[in-house]
Structure formats: C-alpha cells, structure tokens
Design an enzyme around this catalytic site. Structure first.
Site, PDB file in Angstrom:
ATOM      1  N   ALA A  32       0.800  -1.236   0.000  1.00 38.56           N
ATOM      2  CA  ALA A  32       0.000   0.000   0.000  1.00 38.56           C
ATOM      3  C   ALA A  32       0.829   1.281   0.000  1.00 38.56           C
ATOM      4  O   ALA A  32       0.304   2.354  -0.263  1.00 38.56           O
ATOM      5  CB  ALA A  32      -0.937   0.002   1.214  1.00 38.56           C
ATOM      6  N   ASP A 173      -5.103  -2.991 -19.471  1.00 38.63           N
ATOM      7  CA  ASP A 173      -5.074  -3.221 -20.928  1.00 38.63           C
ATOM      8  C   ASP A 173      -6.399  -2.804 -21.567  1.00 38.63           C
ATOM      9  O   ASP A 173      -6.424  -2.234 -22.658  1.00 38.63           O
ATOM     10  CB  ASP A 173      -4.783  -4.694 -21.240  1.00 38.63           C
ATOM     11  CG  ASP A 173      -3.436  -5.145 -20.707  1.00 38.63           C
ATOM     12  OD1 ASP A 173      -2.500  -4.322 -20.718  1.00 38.63           O
ATOM     13  OD2 ASP A 173      -3.316  -6.304 -20.267  1.00 38.63           O
ATOM     14  N   HIS A 200      -0.964 -10.692 -19.929  1.00 38.63           N
ATOM     15  CA  HIS A 200      -0.716  -9.299 -19.534  1.00 38.63           C
ATOM     16  C   HIS A 200       0.742  -8.912 -19.775  1.00 38.63           C
ATOM     17  O   HIS A 200       1.393  -8.348 -18.914  1.00 38.63           O
ATOM     18  CB  HIS A 200      -1.108  -9.121 -18.061  1.00 38.63           C
ATOM     19  CG  HIS A 200      -1.018  -7.709 -17.568  1.00 38.63           C
ATOM     20  ND1 HIS A 200      -1.720  -6.665 -18.159  1.00 38.63           N
ATOM     21  CD2 HIS A 200      -0.309  -7.161 -16.550  1.00 38.63           C
ATOM     22  CE1 HIS A 200      -1.426  -5.534 -17.508  1.00 38.63           C
ATOM     23  NE2 HIS A 200      -0.585  -5.809 -16.536  1.00 38.63           N
TER      24      HIS A 200
END
Length: 338
Positions: A32, A173, A200
């Site tokens: 994070a 994408d 990906h």
C-alpha cells in the site's frame, strides 16, 4: 452475449466513487505504500462500497494510513507494518489486492521482475491462504502471467484453492484499449468497451477490436499500429518516466475499477463483466484472460473468446508459447518455494 451485457467502460469506477448504496466490503491492499498502492488506496478510501481498508507494506504504512484516515468518507483505515502484522491485516477481509513488488525500469521486461516479485507474491498469498482463504484475491504484481499460477499453486498447497476467486488484474489493458480507440475515433472513452484477452505482457495482450462497443473499423495498417500501441503501452510509460518508475496512476485507476466491479457483483448486482487472467479451459493455455461474468462467489461464468477476426485468431495462436512458458515458470517456482 458480450455486446448485450457490455456496459460503459468507466461505469464501475463511477459507481465506486458515487454510489448511494451502503456496502461493507473489507478490502486489504498489500504493497500500500508503493507507487500503485498509494493512489489505489486513495481511490478505495473514496468509495462508499468499502467499509474497512487495511493497508499493509514493509515501510511507511502508518503514515499512509494516517493521511488517508482524515478523508471524510466512511471507510475505516488502518495501517499494518511488516510480516508480524500481516495476519491481523488480513483477518476478515473479503477482497485482497496485491500491487506489491518492484516496478519496471527502462530496458526491463515484465519477466525481468520475476525473481523479486515471485517471492513477494508467494509470501503474501501464502498469508492470504492462511488468514483469509475465502477472500477474492486480485493480483496486480507483475509478471501477472506467472504470478497468477504462483498464487494458485500456493493456495493448492494450503488446501484452500478456489479458481473462481483468484484474478490477475489485466484491466489496465482494457482501459488503454478504450482510451486509444476513443482518441482515434473521436469518441467518449467512457462509452467505449474493448475486450482484451490472453495475458498481460507484450504479444500475449490481445485486444479484440472486432468486438468493440460501439462497433469501430480501422484499415489493417492502422489496426496493427493500434494493437501494437496497446501491447506496448506499459513500455511507453516506463520510457516517458525515464527511470522514475512504471504505470502507477493509470494502474491504480484500473485496479480500483476491477475491485469496484467485483464488490458490486459480490453485493448481488447482475450483469457485471470484466476481463481478468484466470484459470481457464477456453484455450490450450491453462490460464487465459477472457470476459468473465462476476457474481457473489467470484467468477459466475467464463464468457469465453466469442467470435473473433482472422487477425485476432492469429494473435491468439502466436501468444500461446510465451503464455505457456510464463505459466510453467510460475508453477515451477511455486512448487520449490518454501
């Protein structure tokens, strides 16, 4: 099927930011404090869909959490620092998003990240398997073509594997394809929806322009150029940032869009479709991204590839060897990971 159910591309993000429904998703972001993690956490904090936001990293999370906790939205934010606090972070989570790892630098492929990020993902997903085995796991850490097989094998080792709950987030994408098509055609990108299938990375990214809503047509040379740009858009950002990182802000947007779609579906909303890299029977590749109908328990139905053009068929065929190699690499790594 897809065009009938396809919805405007940015609708999930808009709902996530501006819905009146009071929902109670407990979401953890692992990584994070990083370049993706911080803006992603901000978008999640901004959403009324989220009631609890648990932020984990190996540095800076108390500060990030303190900062976000001052925002006037309902999500309760807490920071967790270091491996000993990870179990507490994951307890009771419905959704875990993992952008942890090192970013790409100029000249690096997503595969060059493998050695560092594979260990990070294996460690974090192992904790998920122990402490929130029922949660939806959304992996952003690259190379996704390998980190999803790693996640699956880790969950199998712990005896809690459910392929309907493990997602490789390829949404960026789709977001890029929507944006680039809209630019070329003078359309509102929020109204464009292009499914992107395959994997990906590079040539495994296969935009199905033939299935675009609204319908668009390009001459073959322009289509090839557009496809190449979508496939190499990550490198475009890496080069533009000149050593200062990779796509972080657009990735955070795409990650949030996926999480909001998933939470909407978990809350019972019908007809929610997103593409993601998942365990799949659709091709000879054991993992493959296609449009998925999402539901309360994750993947409700894999909608498959559908009707595609000869140009797209050729791209699918050409992606297979690279896809299968990346998957195998991930599986082998996970088998030997202690």
């Amino acid at each position: 099927m897809l065009s009938r159910l396809a919805r405007p591309a940015a609708a999930a993000l808009r709902r996530g930011l501006a819905t009146t429904a009071q929902n109670n998703a407990k979401v953890a972001v692992l990584g994070a404090s990083g370049g993706i993690g911080q803006p992603l956490s901000l978008l999640l904090k901004n959403s009324p869909l989220v009631s609890r936001l648990s932020l984990y990293d190996i540095a800076h999370t108390p500060g990030v959490a303190a900062d976000l906790s001052h925002i006037e939205t309902r999500a309760n934010v807490k920071g967790f620092l270091g491996p000993e606090q990870l179990p507490e972070c994951l307890k009771g989570c419905n959704v875990v998003v993992i952008p942890a790892g090192v970013p790409r630098k100029p000249g690096m492929t997503r595969d060059d990240l493998f050695n560092t990020n594979a260990s990070i993902v294996a460690t974090l997903t192992s904790a998920c398997a122990k402490h929130c085995p029922e949660a939806m796991i959304c992996i952003i850490s690259n190379p996704v073509n390998s980190t999803i097989p790693i996640t699956s094998e880790v969950f199998k080792k712990h005896g809690v594997y459910n392929p309907n709950r493990i997602f490789g987030v390829t949404t960026l994408d789709i977001v890029r394809a929507n944006t680039f098509v809209a630019e070329l055609k003078g359309l509102d990108p929020a109204r464009v929806s292009v499914p992107v299938i395959g994997g990906h990375a590079g040539k495994t990214i296969i935009p199905l322009i033939s299935q675009c809503t609204p319908k668009v047509d390009f001459p073959q040379d322009q289509l090839e150029k557009l496809t190449g740009r979508i496939q190499e858009a990550g490198t475009e950002v890496v080069k533009a940032k000149a050593g200062a990182g990779s796509a972080t802000l657009s990735m955070a947007y795409a990650g949030a869009r996926f999480v909001f779609s998933l939470v909407d579906a978990m809350n019972g909303k019908e007809g929610v479709i997103e593409c993601a890299f998942v365990r799949s029977e659709e091709t000879e590749s054991p993992y493959f991204s296609t449009p998925l109908l999402l539901g309360k328990n994750g993947i409700e139905k894999n909608l498959g590839i559908g009707k595609i053009s000869p140009f797209e068929e050729k791209m699918v065929a050409e992606a297979m060897s690279e896809l299968k190699a990346s998957i195998k690499k991930g599986e082998e790594f996970a088998k030997n990971f202690k």
